[in-house]
Design a protein around this motif. Structure first.
Motif, mmCIF file in Angstrom:
data_model
loop_
_atom_site.group_PDB
_atom_site.id
_atom_site.type_symbol
_atom_site.label_atom_id
_atom_site.label_comp_id
_atom_site.label_asym_id
_atom_site.label_seq_id
_atom_site.Cartn_x
_atom_site.Cartn_y
_atom_site.Cartn_z
ATOM 1 N N ILE A 72 21.518 16.618 5.450
ATOM 2 C CA ILE A 72 20.633 15.686 4.746
ATOM 3 C C ILE A 72 19.986 14.733 5.737
ATOM 4 O O ILE A 72 20.664 14.144 6.591
ATOM 5 C CB ILE A 72 21.420 14.878 3.689
ATOM 6 C CG1 ILE A 72 22.120 15.819 2.709
ATOM 7 C CG2 ILE A 72 20.492 13.938 2.934
ATOM 8 C CD1 ILE A 72 23.016 15.109 1.713
ATOM 9 N N PHE A 73 18.678 14.586 5.616
ATOM 10 C CA PHE A 73 17.919 13.636 6.428
ATOM 11 C C PHE A 73 17.919 12.298 5.699
ATOM 12 O O PHE A 73 17.485 12.206 4.551
ATOM 13 C CB PHE A 73 16.493 14.154 6.609
ATOM 14 C CG PHE A 73 15.672 13.372 7.600
ATOM 15 C CD1 PHE A 73 15.740 13.660 8.954
ATOM 16 C CD2 PHE A 73 14.826 12.360 7.182
ATOM 17 C CE1 PHE A 73 14.963 12.955 9.869
ATOM 18 C CE2 PHE A 73 14.056 11.650 8.090
ATOM 19 C CZ PHE A 73 14.134 11.948 9.441
ATOM 20 N N ALA A 74 18.424 11.247 6.363
ATOM 21 C CA ALA A 74 18.627 9.975 5.665
ATOM 22 C C ALA A 74 18.351 8.791 6.575
ATOM 23 O O ALA A 74 18.497 8.872 7.805
ATOM 24 C CB ALA A 74 20.064 9.884 5.136
ATOM 25 N N ARG A 75 17.983 7.684 5.945
ATOM 26 C CA ARG A 75 17.815 6.424 6.668
ATOM 27 C C ARG A 75 19.200 5.837 6.948
ATOM 28 O O ARG A 75 19.979 5.588 6.024
ATOM 29 C CB ARG A 75 16.983 5.455 5.839
ATOM 30 C CG ARG A 75 16.796 4.078 6.495
ATOM 31 C CD ARG A 75 15.861 3.190 5.690
ATOM 32 N NE ARG A 75 14.487 3.670 5.768
ATOM 33 C CZ ARG A 75 13.667 3.412 6.783
ATOM 34 N NH1 ARG A 75 14.082 2.699 7.824
ATOM 35 N NH2 ARG A 75 12.428 3.870 6.771
ATOM 36 N N THR A 76 19.518 5.639 8.223
ATOM 37 C CA THR A 76 20.819 5.076 8.592
ATOM 38 C C THR A 76 20.691 3.690 9.209
ATOM 39 O O THR A 76 21.668 3.117 9.687
ATOM 40 C CB THR A 76 21.537 6.011 9.581
ATOM 41 O OG1 THR A 76 20.650 6.372 10.656
ATOM 42 C CG2 THR A 76 22.009 7.274 8.873
ATOM 43 N N SER A 77 19.485 3.144 9.184
ATOM 44 C CA SER A 77 19.259 1.786 9.653
ATOM 45 C C SER A 77 18.087 1.199 8.891
ATOM 46 O O SER A 77 17.120 1.900 8.589
ATOM 47 C CB SER A 77 18.953 1.767 11.156
ATOM 48 O OG SER A 77 18.499 0.487 11.571
ATOM 49 N N ALA A 78 18.188 -0.085 8.572
ATOM 50 C CA ALA A 78 17.093 -0.756 7.869
ATOM 51 C C ALA A 78 15.982 -1.176 8.817
ATOM 52 O O ALA A 78 14.906 -1.601 8.377
ATOM 53 C CB ALA A 78 17.628 -1.981 7.127
ATOM 54 N N ALA A 79 16.213 -1.046 10.123
ATOM 55 C CA ALA A 79 15.215 -1.469 11.108
ATOM 56 C C ALA A 79 14.026 -0.525 11.108
ATOM 57 O O ALA A 79 14.171 0.680 10.866
ATOM 58 C CB ALA A 79 15.845 -1.515 12.498
ATOM 59 N N PRO A 80 12.825 -1.030 11.380
ATOM 60 C CA PRO A 80 11.655 -0.151 11.479
ATOM 61 C C PRO A 80 11.704 0.665 12.759
ATOM 62 O O PRO A 80 12.481 0.372 13.670
ATOM 63 C CB PRO A 80 10.483 -1.144 11.495
ATOM 64 C CG PRO A 80 11.062 -2.400 12.062
ATOM 65 C CD PRO A 80 12.489 -2.458 11.603
#
Length: 592
Positions: A196-204
């Motif tokens: 699964i491709f996922a966001r692991t940081s809220a940083a841009p």
């Protein structure tokens, strides 16, 4: 003998059952394995065959996977084709994998995608970036007959993975928490493993996403939530569903590679799958060509066989030529993954675009041979309509054709100023069919070619060959002129045309580059395989037809092929159909 202008009798040199070349690119145990798979599928035209055309059409009408086909592939242990040898599988050569999967796609594209390619895509990411435990577990799942799925897309963002909202952020207990949904996943309900491709940081920025290797057995009860299947015009038997996660905990070590490298891992892995998947789906065009040739042979119009009409023979010849172009580009790109891994980010994307485009255009063109029969979903020719519907996903798969052009485009100015001025030649093994290859170098795949393009340099070397003369030399000079113009125009590209906001004219440069690459593959396949015992492969007329078709696509040729060339190609199509041989470079004997 064949003179290089191709002035021999149109029927001379057609391969017959007693001069079987045993396949142009596959030898030894691999050839035996493919022959075994062919025998298992049997004659598709036999109405009593449980994996034949009649059974495939019945499963399609019911919107189900062909159960007998899945049992057949279980017995063959198809999943072993997706696992490297050091982990117990048979994934030693990409060209061999393509040939095996092409057999499956030729019989039933739903099996090709739903049983095969759907598991290959996630597995390649694990081979490219996973640690020893992750690699071992993925291998165990597949070798036990399990399925894996990949979750890249979110309908709201399409191929723009950098904007993916699905998240895997750390919870208070140190574990990652999955939140969000992934739609349009093949085998979502049946899979034992997921990437699964996922966001692991809220940083841009580009380091905010990772890929995760998740096993369903490790998830809490009720996770994930399965979304309804999407209705589709093609691939109706493939279980296309979606997955939704709501604060679902997974181990922190589920990340493939270092956190934040999800995009880089995807771009490296895509070089394998962008090469392999379109080349596999060439099996769909093979079936379309066989059906059209069979129809032309059997149909009588105004007291004359359809197969004897010049217009029909021209359509068959053009579609056959396009298939051979796809074969050449797919084969050269697959061998480049082994031999030129630092450059294949360029070649794989170009091949995905060009092969997928040709396959769809050629199959639609063949529908003109069938006329009204093209619309019928059952009966003797109904398999054509089903395969045509199933072909559409080849144009996008897990990355759309325009996304492939967008990968090529930013590399073109540097190539124009540096790479295309370098005359360093590629290894000869890139073009020699059947030559040995080193293991797949997953760790050496790069996100950029770094300004290198040795395949393009081989065009000038081809022009220096004494074997090249007549009409074929003229067409190679036409392609060389296109290459020179492309270099000049790419060197002048402004920075604004190297982004997602590129003008259509800029993207067309990437498409033209893909066409030049296809022509280079065709002429070099012809030049470097003269010693093989295949009269058709040695005949320059197929190469003349191929380069003529490509020159026509880039607006540098009228599209009017010499009549003896068209006759040679159409005669070969009809001969192979009658002798039960495949239509690709391999010219392999088929059951029936």
């Amino acid at each position: 003998m064949i003179n290089k202008t191709g002035s021999r009798d149109a029927h001379a040199g057609i391969a017959r059952p007693d001069d079987d070349p045993a396949g142009a690119s596959i030898n030894g145990p691999a050839a035996a394995a493919i022959a075994d798979l062919e025998r298992r599928f049997g004659d598709p035209w036999d109405p009593g065959n449980p994996t034949g055309h009649a059974a495939v059409l019945a499963a399609d009408e019911a919107g189900e996977m062909l159960a007998a086909g899945e049992q057949l592939l279980d017995g063959y242990r198809l999943n072993a084709e997706f696992v490297p040898p050091e982990l117990g599988g048979r994934l030693a050569r990409l060209d061999h994998l393509i040939e095996v999967m092409r057999v499956v796609f030729r019989h039933d594209p739903c099996l090709g995608l739903g049983y095969g390619a759907g598991s290959l895509v996630p597995a390649v990411n694990v081979w490219a970036a996973g640690d020893a435990r992750q690699r071992r577990r993925m291998a165990e799942v597949l070798l036990a007959g399990g399925r894996a799925v990949s979750g890249y897309h979110e309908l709201a963002h399409g191929n723009d993975f950098a904007r993916a909202e699905f998240s895997a952020l750390p919870g208070d207990d140190g574990r990652l928490r999955l939140n969000g949904r992934k739609e349009v996943i093949a085998n979502a309900r049946r899979a034992e493993a997921m990437v699964i491709f996922a966001r692991t940081s809220a940083a841009p920025g580009s380091r905010s996403h990772s890929q995760l290797f998740v096993e369903k057995a490790d998830l809490p009860a009720g996770a994930p939530v399965h979304l309804p299947r999407f209705h589709s015009a093609g691939m109706r038997g493939v279980q296309l569903g979606g997955l939704e996660f709501r604060d679902c905990p997974i181990p922190a070590d589920a990340v493939l590679g270092a956190p934040g490298l999800g995009m880089e891992t995807a771009l490296r892995s895509f070089q394998v799958t962008r090469t392999a998947l379109p080349a596999m789906t060439a099996g769909i065009l093979e079936t379309g060509l066989e059906v059209a040739a069979r129809f032309a042979d059997e149909r009588v119009l105004y007291g004359r066989s359809l197969a004897g009409m010049p217009h029909i023979r021209s359509i068959l010849a053009d579609a056959f030529t396009d298939l051979l172009i796809c074969d050449c580009l797919g084969t050269v790109t697959a061998r480049s993954v082994h031999l030129l891994p630092g450059e294949t980010s360029l070649y794989a994307s170009a091949a995905k675009y060009f092969v997928a485009t040709l396959l769809m255009d050629a199959t639609y063109a063949l529908s003109r041979v069938l006329g009204a029969q093209f619309y019928i979903r059952d009966g003797g020719y109904g398999i054509f309509q089903k395969h045509l519907r199933d072909l559409a996903p080849a144009g996008f798969g897990h990355t759309a054709r325009v996304a492939c052009l967008s990968t090529v485009l930013p590399q073109l100015p540097r190539l124009a100023r540096k790479g295309w001025l370098d005359d360093a030649q590629p290894p000869a093994g890139v073009f020699h069919l059947g030559a040995d290859l080193p293991p797949l170098p997953f760790e050496r795949l790069s996100v950029s070619s770094g300004g290198r393009d040795s395949l393009s340099a081989s065009l000038s070397a081809a022009l220096g060959s004494s074997e090249l003369d007549g009409e074929l030399r003229r067409l190679v000079l036409v392609i060389a002129a296109e290459q020179a113009d492309l270099q000049r125009e790419c060197a002048a590209l402004p920075p604004g045309d190297l982004t997602v906001a590129a003008r259509p004219e800029a993207l067309r440069l990437a498409a033209r580059y893909a066409a030049v690459l296809a022509a280079i593959a065709c002429v070099n396949i012809w030049l470097h395989n003269q010693e093989r015992h295949d009269a058709f492969l040695s005949d320059p007329r197929w190469a003349v037809a191929a380069l003529g078709r490509i020159a026509e696509r880039v607006g540098r040729d009228s599209g009017q092929r010499p009549r003896h060339v068209t006759e040679r190609l159409s005669a070969e199509v009809l001969s192979r159909r009658r002798d039960r041989r495949g239509f690709g470079l391999s010219n392999r004997r088929l059951p029936g």
